[in-house]
Motif scaffolding. Structure first.
Motif, PDB file in Angstrom:
ATOM      1  N   PRO A 469      -0.875  -9.223   8.983  1.00 24.95           N
ATOM      2  CA  PRO A 469      -0.476  -7.811   8.847  1.00 24.95           C
ATOM      3  C   PRO A 469      -0.017  -7.452   7.435  1.00 24.95           C
ATOM      4  CG  PRO A 469       1.325  -9.058   9.811  1.00 24.95           C
ATOM      5  CD  PRO A 469       0.206 -10.047   9.561  1.00 24.95           C
ATOM      6  N   TRP A 470      -0.575  -8.106   6.405  1.00 17.93           N
ATOM      7  CA  TRP A 470      -0.081  -7.886   5.050  1.00 17.93           C
ATOM      8  C   TRP A 470      -0.532  -6.543   4.467  1.00 17.93           C
ATOM      9  CZ3 TRP A 470      -2.657  -8.284   0.052  1.00 17.93           C
ATOM     10  CH2 TRP A 470      -4.052  -8.323   0.144  1.00 17.93           C
ATOM     11  N   LEU A 471      -1.530  -5.895   5.104  1.00 18.63           N
ATOM     12  CA  LEU A 471      -2.002  -4.580   4.653  1.00 18.63           C
ATOM     13  C   LEU A 471      -1.687  -3.532   5.704  1.00 18.63           C
ATOM     14  CD1 LEU A 471      -5.534  -5.452   3.210  1.00 18.63           C
ATOM     15  CD2 LEU A 471      -3.391  -5.150   1.941  1.00 18.63           C
ATOM     16  N   HIS A 472      -1.498  -2.293   5.271  1.00 20.64           N
ATOM     17  CA  HIS A 472      -1.280  -1.194   6.213  1.00 20.64           C
ATOM     18  C   HIS A 472      -1.936   0.070   5.690  1.00 20.64           C
ATOM     19  CE1 HIS A 472       2.130  -0.767   3.383  1.00 20.64           C
ATOM     20  NE2 HIS A 472       1.972   0.533   3.586  1.00 20.64           N
ATOM     21  N   ALA A 473      -2.291   0.946   6.629  1.00 17.51           N
ATOM     22  CA  ALA A 473      -2.882   2.236   6.284  1.00 17.51           C
ATOM     23  C   ALA A 473      -1.781   3.264   6.105  1.00 17.51           C
ATOM     24  CB  ALA A 473      -3.845   2.687   7.382  1.00 17.51           C
ATOM     25  N   ALA A 474      -1.962   4.153   5.150  1.00 19.57           N
ATOM     26  CA  ALA A 474      -0.985   5.213   4.884  1.00 19.57           C
ATOM     27  C   ALA A 474      -1.731   6.515   4.664  1.00 19.57           C
ATOM     28  CB  ALA A 474      -0.128   4.879   3.663  1.00 19.57           C
ATOM     29  N   ARG A 475      -1.202   7.584   5.245  1.00 14.84           N
ATOM     30  CA  ARG A 475      -1.854   8.882   5.128  1.00 14.84           C
ATOM     31  C   ARG A 475      -1.372   9.619   3.895  1.00 14.84           C
ATOM     32  NH1 ARG A 475      -3.067  12.886  10.156  1.00 14.84           N
ATOM     33  NH2 ARG A 475      -4.338  14.404   9.044  1.00 14.84           N
ATOM     34  N   CYS A 476      -2.303  10.205   3.161  1.00 11.07           N
ATOM     35  CA  CYS A 476      -1.994  11.012   1.984  1.00 11.07           C
ATOM     36  C   CYS A 476      -2.711  12.347   2.144  1.00 11.07           C
ATOM     37  CB  CYS A 476      -2.452  10.332   0.703  1.00 11.07           C
ATOM     38  SG  CYS A 476      -1.693   8.727   0.420  1.00 11.07           S
ATOM     39  N   ASN A 477      -1.948  13.375   2.517  1.00 15.08           N
ATOM     40  CA  ASN A 477      -2.515  14.685   2.831  1.00 15.08           C
ATOM     41  C   ASN A 477      -3.559  14.526   3.936  1.00 15.08           C
ATOM     42  OD1 ASN A 477      -0.891  16.016   0.943  1.00 15.08           O
ATOM     43  ND2 ASN A 477      -2.301  15.499  -0.710  1.00 15.08           N
ATOM     44  N   GLU A 478      -4.837  14.786   3.651  1.00 16.71           N
ATOM     45  CA  GLU A 478      -5.866  14.708   4.689  1.00 16.71           C
ATOM     46  C   GLU A 478      -6.652  13.408   4.646  1.00 16.71           C
ATOM     47  OE1 GLU A 478      -6.122  16.957   7.121  1.00 16.71           O
ATOM     48  OE2 GLU A 478      -4.382  17.864   6.166  1.00 16.71           O
ATOM     49  N   CYS A 479      -6.323  12.507   3.711  1.00 18.29           N
ATOM     50  CA  CYS A 479      -7.053  11.246   3.582  1.00 18.29           C
ATOM     51  C   CYS A 479      -6.119  10.063   3.821  1.00 18.29           C
ATOM     52  CB  CYS A 479      -7.695  11.146   2.193  1.00 18.29           C
ATOM     53  SG  CYS A 479      -8.993  12.377   1.908  1.00 18.29           S
ATOM     54  N   TRP A 480      -6.735   8.888   3.868  1.00 19.94           N
ATOM     55  CA  TRP A 480      -5.981   7.657   4.115  1.00 19.94           C
ATOM     56  C   TRP A 480      -6.234   6.678   2.988  1.00 19.94           C
ATOM     57  CZ3 TRP A 480      -3.110   6.528   8.684  1.00 19.94           C
ATOM     58  CH2 TRP A 480      -3.125   7.557   9.636  1.00 19.94           C
ATOM     59  N   LYS A 481      -5.228   5.840   2.733  1.00 20.64           N
ATOM     60  CA  LYS A 481      -5.373   4.749   1.770  1.00 20.64           C
ATOM     61  C   LYS A 481      -4.879   3.462   2.403  1.00 20.64           C
ATOM     62  CE  LYS A 481      -0.858   5.380  -0.449  1.00 20.64           C
ATOM     63  NZ  LYS A 481      -0.145   5.586  -1.732  1.00 20.64           N
ATOM     64  N   VAL A 482      -5.147   2.349   1.751  1.00 17.11           N
ATOM     65  CA  VAL A 482      -4.715   1.040   2.222  1.00 17.11           C
ATOM     66  C   VAL A 482      -3.894   0.395   1.124  1.00 17.11           C
ATOM     67  CG1 VAL A 482      -5.457  -1.243   2.978  1.00 17.11           C
ATOM     68  CG2 VAL A 482      -6.736   0.785   3.695  1.00 17.11           C
ATOM     69  N   GLU A 483      -2.758  -0.179   1.502  1.00 15.60           N
ATOM     70  CA  GLU A 483      -1.906  -0.818   0.506  1.00 15.60           C
ATOM     71  C   GLU A 483      -1.152  -1.973   1.148  1.00 15.60           C
ATOM     72  OE1 GLU A 483       0.519   2.384  -0.785  1.00 15.60           O
ATOM     73  OE2 GLU A 483       1.627   2.563   1.096  1.00 15.60           O
ATOM     74  N   GLY A 484      -0.559  -2.810   0.302  1.00 11.37           N
ATOM     75  CA  GLY A 484       0.224  -3.933   0.798  1.00 11.37           C
ATOM     76  C   GLY A 484       0.357  -5.020  -0.241  1.00 11.37           C
ATOM     77  N   GLY A 485       0.962  -6.129   0.174  1.00 10.92           N
ATOM     78  CA  GLY A 485       1.135  -7.252  -0.743  1.00 10.92           C
ATOM     79  C   GLY A 485       2.041  -6.940  -1.907  1.00 10.92           C
ATOM     80  N   HIS A 486       3.081  -6.108  -1.665  1.00 13.46           N
ATOM     81  CA  HIS A 486       4.031  -5.729  -2.719  1.00 13.46           C
ATOM     82  C   HIS A 486       3.306  -5.155  -3.943  1.00 13.46           C
ATOM     83  CE1 HIS A 486       7.376  -7.527  -0.533  1.00 13.46           C
ATOM     84  NE2 HIS A 486       6.646  -8.602  -0.353  1.00 13.46           N
ATOM     85  N   GLY A 487       2.344  -4.279  -3.667  1.00 10.87           N
ATOM     86  CA  GLY A 487       1.633  -3.599  -4.748  1.00 10.87           C
ATOM     87  C   GLY A 487       0.414  -4.326  -5.261  1.00 10.87           C
ATOM     88  N   SER A 488       0.107  -5.506  -4.714  1.00 10.68           N
ATOM     89  CA  SER A 488      -1.053  -6.260  -5.207  1.00 10.68           C
ATOM     90  C   SER A 488      -2.372  -5.707  -4.679  1.00 10.68           C
ATOM     91  CB  SER A 488      -0.922  -7.741  -4.834  1.00 10.68           C
ATOM     92  OG  SER A 488      -0.927  -7.900  -3.417  1.00 10.68           O
ATOM     93  N   PHE A 489      -2.307  -4.885  -3.634  1.00  7.72           N
ATOM     94  CA  PHE A 489      -3.535  -4.300  -3.061  1.00  7.72           C
ATOM     95  C   PHE A 489      -3.261  -2.820  -2.801  1.00  7.72           C
ATOM     96  CE2 PHE A 489      -6.716  -3.069  -0.106  1.00  7.72           C
ATOM     97  CZ  PHE A 489      -7.776  -3.953  -0.230  1.00  7.72           C
TER      98      PHE A 489
END
Length: 543
Positions: A469-489
């Motif tokens: 579970p090191w990555l998670h999806a996050a909503r930004c306005n009407e789109c989605w991004k993926v982030e995680g790993g303390h900023g490494s991804f």
């Protein structure tokens, strides 16, 4: 977040537009004028009157943009500033989101209620009923109740029962009968209701099983497809109820890398289904092929809309598992109203997200993905003088959630109950979270151990197949991004939700996680279904 000339911070949000539309019986179309959306948009205020403009410090004012009487009570300069601000392009978009939410293809239409709360009994009432004393002065009853508190009855249960107030108002009576005391006993205001939100799939999509079934080229030729004898068809989606098959043609049995895809749809009796107005029997993608199958089924078989369980927050769960559910515990008869940003319902005390998972040993367990009480968090953050009503079950909400889920696991005859530990949540949110560690690693195990004390059960561990579970999806306005790993991804916000989840799956390795679990013996499951569990506390009355 704008600051009014008087210093007050305000916000607007449209997340509860469905709730307001149902409450006001409003119907919204694509042609509804913009200002007629105002009753669907909440005004949020900062109850602490902070001067730093911290986002997240706001709470519901209890008013919408249409509440002119309330707005007219503002100072003139505040009102003019606010009315000009909501006409700005960014705020117009927020207001217009109310329209898009109501016109969305999938919408919450009803709820499924469960009877588990009826199996929660009052330990206080049971103790009073068992007393040999039939009549006594008010002071003696007060001393008796105080002794019950010392012997384990929770103070909150006593306070919400109304008995202390009743006895104080009847000090002048010589004696009060036990029957009269029990008639004054009322916990109805805080009786919980347990429900799942259901969504109506107005597009009438059929349910499909994902398969990998080979069809020789000559069978496709017999159906009417222009393919060669060396070509192979592979069925990828199958609907057994109406006999639809959706697959792709592999030329001469090879993979499709570098070649245009050719998807086909076989209907009942092996009939070729084509797109309306098209002369080609093939489709360019699985999406268009599935759409054609659904459209044909609607016209030929009168397929009706289906009700499905809401999956709004499933993307925040561990990969794998089945029968995902979002549970709401509400207090419909509570005398005050509170709303949260996550759900449209009134007085949501807490929400629970679960799946059914299987351990490596083959045990089927109810798996708790998350327990959360936005109401209790709001009271803890802003205090009782912020306008937020005090929430019942202040120290008992997690215990209440676990008891309801234990009853559900017992009814389904599952082998146990398991949950994510704090490490999983901290990986998911990419930061240290002390309160979550306290809840998931300490409080939940302690509560379950106390509930299961009559059977001498202990929290153990179970092995579950999932993905990191090191990555998670996050909503930004009407789109989605993926982030995680303390900023490494980090990706740009360019995906829809399903695309973001696909990115997460590609970059998360499969693994086996050892997570906390309590195994439930058959005797315990049978007994709690027959005798119930206490509404307050974890001391069971076992006969």
């Amino acid at each position: 977040m704008p600051q009014l000339p008087s210093g007050q911070y305000v916000e607007i949000m449209s997340e509860r537009s469905r709730f307001h539309a149902r409450r006001l019986k409003l119907r919204v179309s694509a042609n509804t004028p913009h200002q007629q959306l105002y009753p669907l948009v909440d005004i949020l205020i900062d109850p602490t009157n902070n001067t730093h403009g911290c986002r997240g410090c706001t709470t519901f004012s209890g008013h919408t943009l249409a509440d002119r009487n309330w707005l007219n009570q503002w100072e003139d300069k505040d009102r003019r500033f606010f009315l000009d601000w909501i006409r700005e392009e960014s705020q117009v978009r927020i207001i217009e989101q109310a329209r898009s939410r109501l016109l969305a293809e999938r919408g919450v239409t009803k709820e499924e209620l469960h009877d588990y709360p009826q199996l929660l009994y009052s330990s206080l009432k049971n103790r009073i009923e068992q007393l040999p004393m039939q009549r006594a002065p008010a002071e003696q009853w007060k001393r008796t109740l105080l002794n019950m508190r010392r012997e384990g009855i929770r103070r909150e249960e006593l306070d919400w029962s109304g008995l202390p107030e009743f006895l104080s108002h009847n000090d002048d009576k010589k004696t009060i009968s036990k029957e009269t005391l029990l008639e004054a006993f009322k916990l109805s205001r805080i009786t919980p209701q347990l429900s799942n939100e259901l969504e109506c799939d107005v597009s009438c999509r059929m349910p499909y099983d994902e398969v990998a079934q080979r069809i020789p080229g000559y069978q496709l030729q017999m159906a009417g497809y222009p393919v060669g004898e060396e070509d192979i068809g592979v069925v990828r989606f199958r609907n057994t109820e109406y006999s639809y098959r959706v697959g792709v043609v592999r030329l001469r049995g090879r993979s499709l890398i570098g070649e245009a895809e050719r998807w086909f749809v076989l209907g009942p009796y092996g009939r070729v289904i084509t797109a309306r107005g098209s002369t080609s029997p093939f489709f360019a993608s699985s999406h268009t092929a599935l759409q054609a199958a659904d459209e044909h089924a609607r016209e030929s078989h009168r397929v009706r809309p289906r009700l499905n369980y809401s999956t709004t927050y499933e993307y925040m769960s561990l990969q794998g598992g089945e029968e995902y559910r979002e549970w709401l515990v509400t207090l419909p008869d509570y005398h005050r109203s509170h709303f949260t940003a996550h759900y449209q319902e009134r007085n949501v005390l807490l929400h629970i997200r679960t799946k059914i998972r299987q351990t490596e040993q083959g045990e089927r367990v109810l798996f708790i993905e998350e327990l959360q009480s936005d109401w209790q968090q709001a009271v803890a953050r802003y205090g009782l003088h912020s306008g937020i009503p005090p929430a019942p079950f202040r120290k008992e909400w997690a215990s209440l959630a676990l008891k309801l889920m234990l009853l559900h696991a017992a009814k389904l005859d599952l082998d146990g109950i398991a949950w994510t530990d704090a490490e999983v949540h901290q990986l998911r949110y990419d930061r240290e979270m002390g309160p979550l560690q306290q809840l998931y690693d300490h409080e939940i195990p302690q509560l379950l151990t106390r509930i299961a004390r009559p059977w001498q059960l202990k929290v153990q561990s179970g092995e579950f197949r999932t993905r990191s579970p090191w990555l998670h999806a996050a909503r930004c306005n009407e789109c989605w991004k993926v982030e995680g790993g303390h900023g490494s991804f980090v990706t740009r916000p360019r995906y829809d939700k399903q695309q973001a989840l696909a990115v997460i799956e590609r970059h998360s390795k499969a693994l086996t996680m050892s997570l906390p679990m309590m195994r439930l013996p058959g005797e315990m499951k049978q007994q709690i279904l027959q005798q119930g569990l206490p509404l307050f506390g974890e001391t069971l009355q076992i006969n």
